[in-house]
Design a protein around this motif. Structure first.
Motif, PDB file in Angstrom:
ATOM      1  N   ALA A  53       0.751  -1.645  -0.229  1.00 19.71           N
ATOM      2  CA  ALA A  53       0.083   0.016   0.503  1.00 19.71           C
ATOM      3  C   ALA A  53       1.057   1.469  -0.127  1.00 19.71           C
ATOM      4  N   THR A  54       2.039   1.133   0.568  1.00 17.10           N
ATOM      5  CA  THR A  54       2.964   2.199   0.735  1.00 17.10           C
ATOM      6  C   THR A  54       3.440   2.897  -1.163  1.00 17.10           C
ATOM      7  N   ALA A  55       4.071   1.308  -1.007  1.00 18.96           N
ATOM      8  CA  ALA A  55       3.924   1.994  -2.740  1.00 18.96           C
ATOM      9  C   ALA A  55       3.506   2.185  -3.902  1.00 18.96           C
ATOM     10  N   LEU A  56       2.147   1.905  -3.785  1.00 20.20           N
ATOM     11  CA  LEU A  56       1.147   2.185  -3.805  1.00 20.20           C
ATOM     12  C   LEU A  56       0.750   3.787  -4.195  1.00 20.20           C
ATOM     13  N   ILE A  83      -4.745 -10.352  -2.508  1.00 17.32           N
ATOM     14  CA  ILE A  83      -4.726  -8.747  -2.038  1.00 17.32           C
ATOM     15  C   ILE A  83      -5.062  -8.324  -3.437  1.00 17.32           C
ATOM     16  N   GLN A  84      -7.020  -7.928  -3.160  1.00 19.25           N
ATOM     17  CA  GLN A  84      -7.439  -7.278  -3.667  1.00 19.25           C
ATOM     18  C   GLN A  84      -7.373  -5.926  -2.953  1.00 19.25           C
ATOM     19  N   PHE A  85      -7.836  -5.120  -3.962  1.00 15.32           N
ATOM     20  CA  PHE A  85      -8.296  -3.869  -3.557  1.00 15.32           C
ATOM     21  C   PHE A  85     -10.510  -3.379  -3.091  1.00 15.32           C
ATOM     22  N   ARG A  86     -10.857  -2.610  -2.796  1.00 15.36           N
ATOM     23  CA  ARG A  86     -11.469  -2.572  -2.367  1.00 15.36           C
ATOM     24  C   ARG A  86     -12.333  -0.847  -1.765  1.00 15.36           C
ATOM     25  N   ARG A  87     -12.962  -0.768  -3.085  1.00 13.62           N
ATOM     26  CA  ARG A  87     -13.069   0.903  -3.133  1.00 13.62           C
ATOM     27  C   ARG A  87     -14.245   0.982  -1.881  1.00 13.62           C
ATOM     28  N   ILE A  88     -14.445   2.039  -1.538  1.00 10.64           N
ATOM     29  CA  ILE A  88     -15.119   2.599   0.076  1.00 10.64           C
ATOM     30  C   ILE A  88     -16.699   2.022   0.002  1.00 10.64           C
ATOM     31  N   GLU A  89     -17.376   2.638  -1.533  1.00  6.29           N
ATOM     32  CA  GLU A  89     -18.602   1.886  -1.393  1.00  6.29           C
ATOM     33  C   GLU A  89     -18.915   0.931  -1.694  1.00  6.29           C
ATOM     34  N   ASP A  90     -17.750  -0.111  -2.081  1.00  5.87           N
ATOM     35  CA  ASP A  90     -17.794  -1.854  -1.753  1.00  5.87           C
ATOM     36  C   ASP A  90     -17.965  -2.505  -0.390  1.00  5.87           C
ATOM     37  N   GLY A  91     -18.318  -1.649   0.565  1.00  7.16           N
ATOM     38  CA  GLY A  91     -18.961  -2.346   2.210  1.00  7.16           C
ATOM     39  C   GLY A  91     -17.004  -2.377   2.826  1.00  7.16           C
ATOM     40  N   PRO A  92     -17.122  -3.324   3.101  1.00  3.76           N
ATOM     41  CA  PRO A  92     -16.292  -3.993   4.475  1.00  3.76           C
ATOM     42  C   PRO A  92     -15.947  -5.012   3.025  1.00  3.76           C
ATOM     43  N   PRO A  93     -14.911  -5.959   3.551  1.00  4.68           N
ATOM     44  CA  PRO A  93     -14.102  -7.227   2.709  1.00  4.68           C
ATOM     45  C   PRO A  93     -14.995  -8.799   3.154  1.00  4.68           C
ATOM     46  N   VAL A  94     -15.247  -9.081   2.488  1.00  2.07           N
ATOM     47  CA  VAL A  94     -15.555 -10.757   3.173  1.00  2.07           C
ATOM     48  C   VAL A  94     -14.726 -11.635   3.931  1.00  2.07           C
ATOM     49  N   SER A  95     -15.213 -11.915   5.143  1.00  4.77           N
ATOM     50  CA  SER A  95     -14.967 -13.448   5.669  1.00  4.77           C
ATOM     51  C   SER A  95     -14.330 -14.117   5.305  1.00  4.77           C
ATOM     52  N   PRO A  96     -13.172 -14.387   5.148  1.00  7.47           N
ATOM     53  CA  PRO A  96     -12.189 -16.075   4.597  1.00  7.47           C
ATOM     54  C   PRO A  96     -13.460 -17.052   5.234  1.00  7.47           C
ATOM     55  N   LYS A  97     -13.984 -17.407   6.066  1.00 12.76           N
ATOM     56  CA  LYS A  97     -14.568 -18.548   6.111  1.00 12.76           C
ATOM     57  C   LYS A  97     -15.668 -18.801   5.636  1.00 12.76           C
ATOM     58  N   VAL A 125      -5.364   3.679   0.736  1.00 10.25           N
ATOM     59  CA  VAL A 125      -5.174   3.916  -1.058  1.00 10.25           C
ATOM     60  C   VAL A 125      -5.393   5.918  -1.270  1.00 10.25           C
ATOM     61  N   VAL A 126      -5.160   7.115  -1.138  1.00  2.00           N
ATOM     62  CA  VAL A 126      -4.916   7.679  -1.079  1.00  2.00           C
ATOM     63  C   VAL A 126      -4.699   8.341  -2.163  1.00  2.00           C
ATOM     64  N   ILE A 127      -5.746   9.162  -3.101  1.00  2.35           N
ATOM     65  CA  ILE A 127      -5.219   9.970  -4.637  1.00  2.35           C
ATOM     66  C   ILE A 127      -5.952  11.741  -3.289  1.00  2.35           C
ATOM     67  N   ASP A 128      -4.728  12.775  -4.193  1.00  2.00           N
ATOM     68  CA  ASP A 128      -4.948  13.638  -4.023  1.00  2.00           C
ATOM     69  C   ASP A 128      -5.681  13.505  -2.684  1.00  2.00           C
ATOM     70  N   GLY A 129      -4.754  13.434  -1.178  1.00  3.29           N
ATOM     71  CA  GLY A 129      -5.674  13.740  -0.533  1.00  3.29           C
ATOM     72  C   GLY A 129      -6.493  12.783   0.512  1.00  3.29           C
TER      73      GLY A 129
END
Length: 446
Positions: A53-56, A83-97, A125-129
């Protein structure tokens, strides 16, 4: 309760319980160690999410078109990547279980039993703050869960195989131990019933073999004692018959002529009645007494030794006995079933059959207060069956065998037979079973 269970059940229940406990313990250990193992295996990838994430973010800040650069990065991510990118509007990630990828082969119930460690990792992940989304760590646990499922199946299969093998071995072992014990129990039952000729098979462990050998030795001793007892009873019965014969001969040879002489003299007095005066009535009384005494003497002789068995045959003698009973007790309806083949029987066996029927009918007449009686004597194969029944009041509970039947019982035992007295259907039965071939006679020393 436990003591009532069979030996196999007492053996299999602890074995089954121990294997079931082992299976449950294995499942518990699998669940405990699976959690730590899953966490350790995915910890490096979870920690690397921050570095990526820091490099991105650095790349996006340096890019002239950060959104295009981010879209290119997202497209470069494989759908199967952890590793997946999840937008803010997509909600929380799915549990591995709950990831559907994990449930392709592994049953859902097994996944629910496992404790999936907390492996959530998200870096912004931040774009222009502006926070546009997160790089999240969504591990694919399908391979790990499948590995745990295979381990569980292997554990279950191993326990099942061990349980089956142990059960088969225990069953065969129990059979090899129980079969000699069953043979020993059946043999002891035969010994208790008087069968000493059939040996108990010797087998099984040394302790059981020793018990079988001791039981066979006991049967041999009991057989010898039983034979000695029968020989002694046979000798006693023969002595009794000899004494009866001698007494009958004395009564017949000594008392018979005296009674005949008294009767002849009394008849002479009666014939001389005109000259005897008042002696006539007394002479008649004496004649009646003498005739009654002669009849009594004949009955005593008949009971002591029915000499006509050898002359007329057993069946005919029994019929004569029944006719005399009917004359003596006309109020008792007597029926009979007498096998004509009885006439071929002689010796002690014939006298014993006659005595049993005679004694039983005497008891019916004296004690039973019966209205009907039935006598049955048949020859079936190698067995003689005698049964005398009546509808009288039965026998006292504390006096099954009286003095007469006790003597008959000894006679029957001397011939290897059986005599029983029972009450059924409001009738009393005297049942006797005798072998057609009498027991060998013991020598009698004069």
């Amino acid at each position: 309760m436990w003591q009532r269970l069979s030996f196999r059940t007492q053996l299999f229940v602890p074995l089954g319980a121990s294997f079931l406990a082992a299976l449950i313990l294995g499942g518990i250990l699998l669940q405990i160690f699976a959690t730590d193992q899953l966490a350790d295996e995915n910890e490096p990838a979870r920690r690397s999410i921050g570095t990526i994430a820091t490099a991105l973010n650095n790349t996006l800040r340096a890019s002239d078109n950060p959104q295009k650069t981010l879209d290119a990065f997202v497209r470069s991510l494989d759908a199967s990547s952890d590793i997946q990118f999840r937008r803010i509007e997509d909600g929380p990630p799915v549990s591995p279980k709950d990831d559907a990828r994990n449930l392709k082969v592994v049953p859902r119930w097994f996944v629910d039993l496992l404790t999936i460690p907390d492996m959530d990792a998200a870096s912004p992940v931040v774009i222009d703050g502006r926070h546009v989304g997160n790089l999240v760590f969504v591990p694919d646990l399908s391979a790990d869960l499948f590995e745990k499922w295979i381990g569980f199946l292997a554990l279950t299969g191993l326990v099942a195989v061990l349980m089956s093998l142990t059960g088969i071995i225990a069953y065969l072992f129990a059979g090899s131990a129980l079969r000699p014990l069953q043979n020993l129990g059946q043999g002891l039952t035969r010994i208790r019933r008087g069968d000493y000729a059939t040996p108990i098979p010797v087998g099984g462990p040394p302790e059981i073999r020793q018990s079988c050998e001791e039981a066979n030795a006991l049967a041999t001793t009991l057989a010898r004692l039983s034979q000695d007892n029968r020989d002694l009873l046979h000798r006693l019965v023969s002595l009794q018959d000899d004494e009866r014969r001698d007494l009958a001969r004395e009564l017949h040879d000594e008392l018979g002529p005296l009674l005949f002489a008294i009767r002849a003299g009394t008849i002479a007095l009666i014939d001389a009645e005109p000259q005897a005066g008042n002696l006539g009535n007394s002479a008649q009384d004496v004649l009646q007494s003498v005739e009654a005494l002669q009849q009594t003497n004949r009955r005593i002789l008949d009971r002591l030794r029915p000499l006509y068995i050898e002359e007329l045959g057993l069946a005919t003698s029994v019929q004569t006995l029944l006719r005399n009973f009917r004359k003596q007790a006309p109020h008792i309806a007597l029926t009979d079933t007498i096998d004509p083949d009885l006439n071929v029987i002689d010796g002690p066996l014939a006298r014993t059959i006659y005595r049993v029927i005679q004694e039983a009918l005497t008891n019916v007449l004296r004690h039973a207060k019966a209205g009907s009686a039935h006598v049955e004597a048949t020859v079936t194969g190698e067995t003689l069956a005698i049964e005398i029944s009546d509808d009288g009041g039965g026998f006292p509970a504390d006096n099954v065998f009286g003095r007469g039947l006790t003597g008959m019982h000894e006679r029957v035992r001397a011939l290897s037979g059986s005599l029983s007295l029972l009450r059924a259907d409001e009738r009393t039965y005297v049942r006797c079973r005798l072998p057609a071939e009498p027991a060998r006679e013991a020598p009698v020393n004069s």
